[in-house]
Scaffold this active site. Sequence first.
Site, PDB file in Angstrom:
ATOM      1  N   CYS A 182       0.838  -1.202   0.000  1.00 49.58           N
ATOM      2  CA  CYS A 182       0.000   0.000   0.000  1.00 49.58           C
ATOM      3  C   CYS A 182       0.874   1.254   0.000  1.00 49.58           C
ATOM      4  O   CYS A 182       1.486   1.572  -1.011  1.00 49.58           O
ATOM      5  CB  CYS A 182      -0.966  -0.037   1.189  1.00 49.58           C
ATOM      6  SG  CYS A 182      -2.362   1.106   1.037  1.00 49.58           S
ATOM      7  N   HIS A 234      -3.432  -5.655   1.349  1.00 51.68           N
ATOM      8  CA  HIS A 234      -2.732  -5.839   2.617  1.00 51.68           C
ATOM      9  C   HIS A 234      -2.701  -7.315   3.024  1.00 51.68           C
ATOM     10  O   HIS A 234      -3.618  -7.795   3.707  1.00 51.68           O
ATOM     11  CB  HIS A 234      -3.439  -5.055   3.720  1.00 51.68           C
ATOM     12  CG  HIS A 234      -3.209  -3.582   3.680  1.00 51.68           C
ATOM     13  ND1 HIS A 234      -2.264  -2.946   4.458  1.00 51.68           N
ATOM     14  CD2 HIS A 234      -3.814  -2.607   2.952  1.00 51.68           C
ATOM     15  CE1 HIS A 234      -2.288  -1.643   4.222  1.00 51.68           C
ATOM     16  NE2 HIS A 234      -3.224  -1.407   3.307  1.00 51.68           N
ATOM     17  N   GLU A 274      -1.025  -8.745   5.327  1.00 56.23           N
ATOM     18  CA  GLU A 274      -0.972  -8.901   6.787  1.00 56.23           C
ATOM     19  C   GLU A 274      -2.355  -8.865   7.426  1.00 56.23           C
ATOM     20  O   GLU A 274      -2.520  -9.241   8.591  1.00 56.23           O
ATOM     21  CB  GLU A 274      -0.053  -7.835   7.404  1.00 56.23           C
ATOM     22  CG  GLU A 274      -0.669  -6.457   7.586  1.00 56.23           C
ATOM     23  CD  GLU A 274      -0.740  -5.617   6.312  1.00 56.23           C
ATOM     24  OE1 GLU A 274      -1.194  -4.455   6.385  1.00 56.23           O
ATOM     25  OE2 GLU A 274      -0.340  -6.129   5.239  1.00 56.23           O
TER      26      GLU A 274
END
Length: 240
Positions: free
Chosen positions: A95, A203, A205
Amino acid sequence: MSAAMNVPMNVSVGVVQFPGTNCDLDTLDALAEMGARATLLRSDETSLGGVDAVVIPGGFAHGDYLRTGAIARFSPIMDAVTSFAGAGGPVVGICNGFQVLTEAGLLPGALRPNAGLSFLCQSQQLIMASVNHVLGYGLSPSEELSIPINHFEGNYVCDGATLHRLRANGQVVMRYVDNPNGSVDDIAGICNESGNVVGLMPHPERATSELLGSTDGRKLLEALLYAAASARQAGSHHAA
């Protein structure tokens, strides 16, 4: 072979923290859960401390006051990141980190405000376009992943010649199934020609547990650990 099997242990990953970064601890936790030795690297540091891979996480580096990633690009740590990448070290920008990598010239193109000028925070279906990069181990071309996005400036743009090179060299890492932000060619992530530097807007994560709605992000992060372990074994980079 699935990247979820026999994940290499004790791989050292540095997570870069700029003023305004807000996904650093999430990224640290996700990597640590997978067995990595994850440490924070401050933007004013000049050394990577001997890590095997670098992640530039999401957030708002320096508030994005001038242009996303434009100020972060001049932070002392980025000289070390650039040298590390040039020596073949695995570098991933997520990002805001993707934006920083384009501003630093480590990846081509740029990220502009989303079509419709709306902030987007939602789960997104993605298709792997290539696997010849540090996030590709154990994945297959055309494999579909569900990973969330969270951005206002995720609209990837580049000129026609650059897009032709990205396609011809297999540098498009993943595409959106249903393009949410207007990115050219539905691009959600790209890599450099060597495949050791990757930038992506989704993302991973935030997709490491069923409690978060998907575990597909683990596949990408685990692939990074494999790439880091392989690069360390091959001695293809040196600590910066």
